[in-house]
Scaffold this active site. Structure first.
Site, mmCIF file in Angstrom:
data_model
loop_
_atom_site.group_PDB
_atom_site.id
_atom_site.type_symbol
_atom_site.label_atom_id
_atom_site.label_comp_id
_atom_site.label_asym_id
_atom_site.label_seq_id
_atom_site.Cartn_x
_atom_site.Cartn_y
_atom_site.Cartn_z
ATOM 1 N N THR A 46 35.514 45.449 47.826
ATOM 2 C CA THR A 46 35.601 46.494 48.856
ATOM 3 C C THR A 46 34.445 47.471 48.776
ATOM 4 O O THR A 46 33.927 47.921 49.803
ATOM 5 C CB THR A 46 36.931 47.264 48.696
ATOM 6 O OG1 THR A 46 37.992 46.378 49.001
ATOM 7 C CG2 THR A 46 37.013 48.461 49.614
ATOM 8 N N SER A 81 36.962 39.520 45.741
ATOM 9 C CA SER A 81 37.349 39.024 44.410
ATOM 10 C C SER A 81 38.524 38.057 44.452
ATOM 11 O O SER A 81 38.825 37.398 43.462
ATOM 12 C CB SER A 81 37.610 40.176 43.445
ATOM 13 O OG SER A 81 38.854 40.774 43.688
ATOM 14 N N THR A 102 38.642 44.907 43.523
ATOM 15 C CA THR A 102 39.719 45.366 42.638
ATOM 16 C C THR A 102 40.818 44.314 42.447
ATOM 17 O O THR A 102 41.528 44.341 41.449
ATOM 18 C CB THR A 102 40.380 46.647 43.195
ATOM 19 O OG1 THR A 102 40.913 46.361 44.488
ATOM 20 C CG2 THR A 102 39.394 47.794 43.264
ATOM 21 N N ASP A 103 40.937 43.380 43.405
ATOM 22 C CA ASP A 103 42.102 42.494 43.372
ATOM 23 C C ASP A 103 42.185 41.654 42.097
ATOM 24 O O ASP A 103 43.272 41.438 41.557
ATOM 25 C CB ASP A 103 42.110 41.569 44.604
ATOM 26 C CG ASP A 103 42.388 42.345 45.889
ATOM 27 O OD1 ASP A 103 42.826 43.510 45.789
ATOM 28 O OD2 ASP A 103 42.156 41.792 46.972
HETATM 29 N N1 ASP Z 1 39.958 42.329 48.539
HETATM 30 C C1 ASP Z 1 39.075 43.216 47.813
HETATM 31 C C2 ASP Z 1 38.519 42.486 46.609
HETATM 32 O O1 ASP Z 1 39.193 42.351 45.626
HETATM 33 C C3 ASP Z 1 39.821 44.447 47.409
HETATM 34 C C4 ASP Z 1 39.021 45.497 46.691
HETATM 35 O O2 ASP Z 1 37.912 45.313 46.263
HETATM 36 O O3 ASP Z 1 39.572 46.624 46.532
HETATM 37 O O4 ASP Z 1 37.406 42.026 46.674
#
Ligand code: ASP
Length: 329
Positions: free
Chosen positions: A12, A54, A85-86
């Site tokens: 993100t 991710s 974050t995922d």
């Molecule tokens: N879908 C995103 C990822 O994990 C979510 C994030 O980065 O907060 O790449």
């Protein structure tokens, strides 16, 4: 002035709005341009390794990150990986096994809102992460929302708000207040890091629901070298569904079985109840104790990349790496 390598992998933090939803598009240089004041703290070079959501990360990407850190290790004082974050907690755990005892900081960060949004946690997280990488903070950690979390103890516990990560069964390593790191715990390290380059991906995870039968475990055990079962409470398996025969047969075929719990905090203690006691004492399954599921997954991939000997697997599993397991010490 310290030299930091900023390694972009997507997420993100690097995402932009597209017709089909947020997608990682910003380069590492573009991210760095949003935090110009950091140039007063340290010198930062940029390296674009990946640009993935991710969700699309796999163990081969953890190995690519490891090689990138290894190849640049001598030239820098610290490393920051921007990451979605995922699955960041899985990557942080994996890097904790693949790069052990690092005297230099290896910091992961990301954001819940993209860098380009008016309201975003991207700038503060990136700034804090780079500051931590320029400190005396050995080993792998996640820096997020003003907290420093040990790489083997992180879990994504909120899907939307800025406090995305929690430290599970272990205190935070430190906090950041107005850009100043207050370090509570310093990880042990060596004079040199120890890199590993192999992982065995044949590790599966199965979550029990009331009524789960052995068929799912049979299916996964046929196709994998290890099965982690997220059971209930301090741990056990349903007694009427043939699970015990399934487990016994798999262990006899040289498979590794680890029991853990769906409960987020305090971990397993398989010997307490009749439903778990026999698994541990008669059959010899392993248990996660206070480890996170993310760490169990990564540790098994790392161990089974080195050995399939059940005694050696057990010894390595219960040997603490980066403070991943404290109980039973
Ligand atoms: N879908 C995103 C990822 O994990 C979510 C994030 O980065 O907060 O790449």
């Amino acid at each position: 002035m310290k030299k930091i390598l900023l390694i972009g992998t997507g997420g993100t933090i690097a995402s932009e709005v597209t017709e089909s939803g947020l997608a990682p598009e910003l380069t590492t240089e573009q991210l760095l341009a949003h935090v110009p004041a950091i140039s007063e703290v340290c010198h930062v070079d940029c390296l674009q390794l990946l640009n993935l959501d991710s969700t699309n990360m796999a163990p081969e990407h953890w190995l690519a990150m490891t090689r990138c850190i290894r190849d640049n290790y001598d030239a820098y004082d610290g490393f920051v990986l921007t990451h979605g974050t995922d699955t960041m907690a899985y990557t942080a755990a994996a890097l904790s096994y693949l790069v052990q005892k690092s005297p230099k900081p290896i910091v992961l960060t990301g954001a819940q809102k993209p860098m380009g949004f008016d309201s975003t946690d991207s700038k503060i997280n990136l700034t804090d992460a780079i500051r931590c990488a320029a400190e005396d903070m050995p080993g792998v950690s996640i820096v997020f929302n003003g907290r420093v979390i040990l790489g083997t103890r992180a879990k994504k516990t909120r899907s939307k708000s800025f406090q995305a990560f929690s430290s599970i069964n272990f205190p935070e390593l430190g906090v950041l207040r107005d850009g100043v790191l207050l370090r509570y715990i310093r990880q042990d390290c060596g004079a040199e890091p120890v890199f590993s380059e192999t992982l065995n991906q044949k590790v599966a995870l199965m979550k029990l629901v009331p009524g789960t039968g052995r068929e799912q475990a049979d299916f996964l055990l046929e196709r994998n070298d290890a099965l982690i079962i997220e059971s209930f409470g301090v741990g056990g398996l349903p007694e009427s569904s043939g699970f015990y025969d399934c487990v016994r047969g798999a262990l006899n075929r040289g498979k590794t079985i680890v029991l853990t719990t769906q409960v987020e905090k305090e971990g397993s203690d398989l010997g307490v109840y009749h439903v778990g006691h026999r698994l541990k004492n008669d059959l010899g399954v392993l248990e996660a104790y206070d480890m996170t599921t993310e760490a169990v997954v990564a540790k098994l991939m790392w161990i089974l990349g080195r050995t399939r000997d059940p005694r050696e697997v057990e010894r390595l599993f219960y040997t603490p790496v980066a403070m991943d397991i404290l109980w039973p010490a």
